[in-house]
Design a protein around this motif. Structure first.
Motif, PDB file in Angstrom:
ATOM      1  N   GLU A   1       0.955  -1.518  -0.145  1.00 17.22           N
ATOM      2  CA  GLU A   1      -0.108   0.346  -0.360  1.00 17.22           C
ATOM      3  C   GLU A   1       0.565   0.815  -0.122  1.00 17.22           C
ATOM      4  N   VAL A   2       0.590   2.022  -1.122  1.00 17.11           N
ATOM      5  CA  VAL A   2       1.312   3.436  -1.158  1.00 17.11           C
ATOM      6  C   VAL A   2       0.522   4.302  -1.183  1.00 17.11           C
ATOM      7  N   TYR A   3       0.877   6.050  -0.712  1.00 21.20           N
ATOM      8  CA  TYR A   3       0.355   6.995  -0.083  1.00 21.20           C
ATOM      9  C   TYR A   3       0.468   8.198  -1.694  1.00 21.20           C
ATOM     10  N   VAL A   4       0.060   8.414  -2.068  1.00 24.08           N
ATOM     11  CA  VAL A   4       0.581   9.655  -3.028  1.00 24.08           C
ATOM     12  C   VAL A   4      -0.235  10.734  -2.354  1.00 24.08           C
ATOM     13  N   VAL A   5       0.195  11.725  -3.131  1.00 26.45           N
ATOM     14  CA  VAL A   5       0.060  13.180  -2.520  1.00 26.45           C
ATOM     15  C   VAL A   5       0.083  14.152  -4.165  1.00 26.45           C
ATOM     16  N   GLY A   6      -0.892  14.447  -4.317  1.00 19.84           N
ATOM     17  CA  GLY A   6      -0.695  15.456  -5.681  1.00 19.84           C
ATOM     18  C   GLY A   6      -0.757  16.733  -5.347  1.00 19.84           C
ATOM     19  N   LYS A   7       0.370  17.763  -6.037  1.00 20.22           N
ATOM     20  CA  LYS A   7       0.295  19.076  -5.537  1.00 20.22           C
ATOM     21  C   LYS A   7       1.044  19.864  -6.665  1.00 20.22           C
ATOM     22  N   GLN A   8       0.458  20.852  -6.723  1.00 19.51           N
ATOM     23  CA  GLN A   8       0.795  21.881  -7.757  1.00 19.51           C
ATOM     24  C   GLN A   8       2.477  22.030  -7.964  1.00 19.51           C
TER      25      GLN A   8
ATOM     26  N   GLN B   1       9.353   5.760   3.796  1.00 20.04           N
ATOM     27  CA  GLN B   1      10.404   6.060   2.312  1.00 20.04           C
ATOM     28  C   GLN B   1       9.060   6.780   1.358  1.00 20.04           C
ATOM     29  N   ARG B   2      10.601   8.244   1.023  1.00 20.74           N
ATOM     30  CA  ARG B   2       9.674   9.331   0.832  1.00 20.74           C
ATOM     31  C   ARG B   2       9.768   9.409  -1.083  1.00 20.74           C
ATOM     32  N   GLU B   3       9.678  10.360  -2.188  1.00 21.69           N
ATOM     33  CA  GLU B   3       9.526  10.342  -3.420  1.00 21.69           C
ATOM     34  C   GLU B   3       9.000  11.241  -3.496  1.00 21.69           C
ATOM     35  N   ILE B   4       9.265  12.188  -4.303  1.00 20.54           N
ATOM     36  CA  ILE B   4       8.769  12.928  -5.256  1.00 20.54           C
ATOM     37  C   ILE B   4       9.126  12.780  -6.719  1.00 20.54           C
ATOM     38  N   ASP B   5       8.092  12.238  -7.509  1.00 19.83           N
ATOM     39  CA  ASP B   5       8.228  12.529  -9.205  1.00 19.83           C
ATOM     40  C   ASP B   5       7.949  10.839  -9.695  1.00 19.83           C
ATOM     41  N   ALA B   6       8.276  10.268  -8.333  1.00 20.49           N
ATOM     42  CA  ALA B   6       8.391   8.320  -8.578  1.00 20.49           C
ATOM     43  C   ALA B   6       7.919   8.171  -7.868  1.00 20.49           C
ATOM     44  N   LEU B   7       7.514   6.060  -8.193  1.00 19.08           N
ATOM     45  CA  LEU B   7       6.886   5.221  -7.526  1.00 19.08           C
ATOM     46  C   LEU B   7       7.895   3.907  -7.924  1.00 19.08           C
ATOM     47  N   HIS B   8       8.258   3.315  -7.062  1.00 20.83           N
ATOM     48  CA  HIS B   8       8.534   2.054  -7.427  1.00 20.83           C
ATOM     49  C   HIS B   8       7.860   1.090  -6.736  1.00 20.83           C
ATOM     50  N   VAL B   9       8.380  -0.094  -7.692  1.00 20.92           N
ATOM     51  CA  VAL B   9       6.836  -0.876  -6.836  1.00 20.92           C
ATOM     52  C   VAL B   9       7.558  -2.533  -7.707  1.00 20.92           C
ATOM     53  N   PRO B  10       7.372  -3.763  -6.812  1.00 21.23           N
ATOM     54  CA  PRO B  10       8.041  -4.512  -7.419  1.00 21.23           C
ATOM     55  C   PRO B  10       7.061  -5.560  -8.651  1.00 21.23           C
ATOM     56  N   VAL B  11       7.866  -6.288  -9.027  1.00 21.57           N
ATOM     57  CA  VAL B  11       6.630  -6.710  -9.900  1.00 21.57           C
ATOM     58  C   VAL B  11       5.652  -8.002  -9.335  1.00 21.57           C
ATOM     59  N   ASN B  12       4.622  -8.258 -10.778  1.00 24.03           N
ATOM     60  CA  ASN B  12       3.366  -9.314 -10.119  1.00 24.03           C
ATOM     61  C   ASN B  12       3.272  -8.994  -8.361  1.00 24.03           C
ATOM     62  N   LYS B  13       3.045  -7.773  -8.055  1.00 21.59           N
ATOM     63  CA  LYS B  13       2.841  -7.644  -7.601  1.00 21.59           C
ATOM     64  C   LYS B  13       1.480  -6.308  -6.785  1.00 21.59           C
ATOM     65  N   THR B  14       0.062  -7.501  -6.243  1.00 25.44           N
ATOM     66  CA  THR B  14      -1.178  -5.830  -5.996  1.00 25.44           C
ATOM     67  C   THR B  14      -0.496  -4.958  -4.929  1.00 25.44           C
ATOM     68  N   ILE B  15      -1.066  -3.751  -6.175  1.00 27.99           N
ATOM     69  CA  ILE B  15       0.187  -1.840  -5.401  1.00 27.99           C
ATOM     70  C   ILE B  15      -1.636  -1.290  -5.350  1.00 27.99           C
ATOM     71  N   ARG B  16      -2.216  -1.056  -4.035  1.00 36.01           N
ATOM     72  CA  ARG B  16      -2.875  -0.272  -3.804  1.00 36.01           C
ATOM     73  C   ARG B  16      -2.777   1.348  -3.629  1.00 36.01           C
ATOM     74  N   LEU B  17      -3.108   1.771  -4.349  1.00 37.12           N
ATOM     75  CA  LEU B  17      -2.528   3.553  -3.649  1.00 37.12           C
ATOM     76  C   LEU B  17      -3.910   3.907  -3.158  1.00 37.12           C
ATOM     77  N   VAL B  18      -3.470   4.541  -2.294  1.00 35.41           N
ATOM     78  CA  VAL B  18      -4.302   6.070  -1.429  1.00 35.41           C
ATOM     79  C   VAL B  18      -3.665   7.380  -1.853  1.00 35.41           C
ATOM     80  N   MET B  19      -4.907   7.764  -2.290  1.00 36.30           N
ATOM     81  CA  MET B  19      -4.138   9.205  -3.135  1.00 36.30           C
ATOM     82  C   MET B  19      -5.619  10.549  -2.163  1.00 36.30           C
ATOM     83  N   ALA B  20      -4.393  11.431  -2.618  1.00 35.32           N
ATOM     84  CA  ALA B  20      -4.850  12.700  -2.100  1.00 35.32           C
ATOM     85  C   ALA B  20      -4.472  14.066  -2.993  1.00 35.32           C
TER      86      ALA B  20
END
Length: 315
Positions: free
Chosen positions: A101-108, A119-138
């Protein structure tokens, strides 16, 4: 898989395969109908041209059987596509149990990403292959739209709400991330990358970030700093609902309604508690609207989720 189709975009997720199949079926049906109509037009144009020898006698005037057959056949085909598309829509918006589960915040004008481990990233998202990824976005400001063309996922991120989307990447690589909702003068620069890695590489990447505290741990610190533990803690003398095991359960409210204690419900309760007072409890919780950023809200939600709940909702 789709390399035989000219100009077909890259396909890198199970979501994309499902969407592709429906799209190809729609293109095929449309092409079949167009080809049938064109062939009929050409046949009649050639056969009954001015210099043609085809007889014009005994013309058919009663065509209702053909018209009904044609209408019913095309209606049935499009109804099949409609039901198929509706099933895919429900499947896309009803995520399966998530591996990550990964949290994503959109901002201008950027995407801010936070992983469960902190772990934090800007304009990038690292994920493992063949795994179900759920994004919670605001969103912190205006409407943004999270779009990964190779995954065929696109979801608007609306201010004041929490949105969820999921995907399962099927191959490693770096794939483009875009915002497809006009969000201001620098909208075109709001781009990023989704880096799909093997499981060992992803595990090494998480360790290499040097994070010492998880997102839930940071949420726990906020929970105590804002005095939440004084009412919802185990040793509290205030008559307030327990948060242990809350996530994913059904909550009965004073107005008689019932809500699932999901991410959106927890956010609503923090920002506007008087509108979501739990049955049997006094409406004494203070309003935290305007006091917490979207990132802080996600940390608090991660902490509450870490206290346990129904596994089928929490994963």
């Amino acid at each position: 898989m789709y390399h035989w189709i000219p100009f077909w975009p890259e396909t890198a997720a199970v979501n994309a395969v499902v969407v592709n199949n429906l799209y190809i079926a729609e293109l095929g049906l449309g092409a079949l109908i167009m080809l049938t109509v064109v062939l009929m037009m050409l046949t009649f144009c050639i056969r009954y041209r001015k210099s043609g020898t085809a007889s014009r006698a005994n013309l058919t005037t009663d065509t209702w059987r053909f018209e009904i057959l044609w209408t019913v056949a095309t209606l049935a085909a499009f109804l099949v596509l409609f039901v198929w598309g509706a099933q895919i829509y429900i499947w896309l918006f009803k995520p399966p149990p998530a591996d990550e589960e990964v949290y994503v915040v959109g901002k201008q004008w950027m995407w801010k990403v936070e992983h469960a481990g902190g772990q934090r990233e800007i304009d990038a998202l690292h994920v493992p292959v063949n795994k179900t990824i759920r994004l919670v976005m605001a969103s912190e400001d205006v409407i943004h739209s999270f779009f990964v063309p190779a995954f065929r996922i696109k979801h608007d991120v609306v201010p004041g709400t929490l949105e969820t989307v999921w995907f399962k990447a099927t191959k490693t690589g770096v794939f483009k991330l875009e915002c497809t909702q006009y969000c201001g003068l620098q909208h075109a620069t709001m781009q990023g990358e989704v880096d799909v890695m093997t499981a060992p590489d992803y595990a090494h990447w998480l360790v290499d970030q040097g994070v010492s505290e998880s997102l839930a741990g940071q949420g726990g610190a906020l929970f105590r700093a804002h005095g939440c533990s004084g009412c919802h803690g185990e040793n509290s003398t205030v008559h307030a609902p327990s948060l242990t095991g809350l996530y994913g359960t059904l909550v009965h409210l004073q107005d008689g309604s019932v809500r699932v204690a999901d991410d959106a419900y927890l956010r609503d309760c923090i920002l506007n508690p008087r509108s979501f007072t739990v049955a049997g409890y006094p409406p004494i919780m203070p309003d935290f609207s305007g006091q917490l950023s979207e990132e802080d809200l996600l940390k608090l939600i991660a902490y509450i989720k870490s206290l346990g709940g129904m596994q089928e909702h929490a994963r």
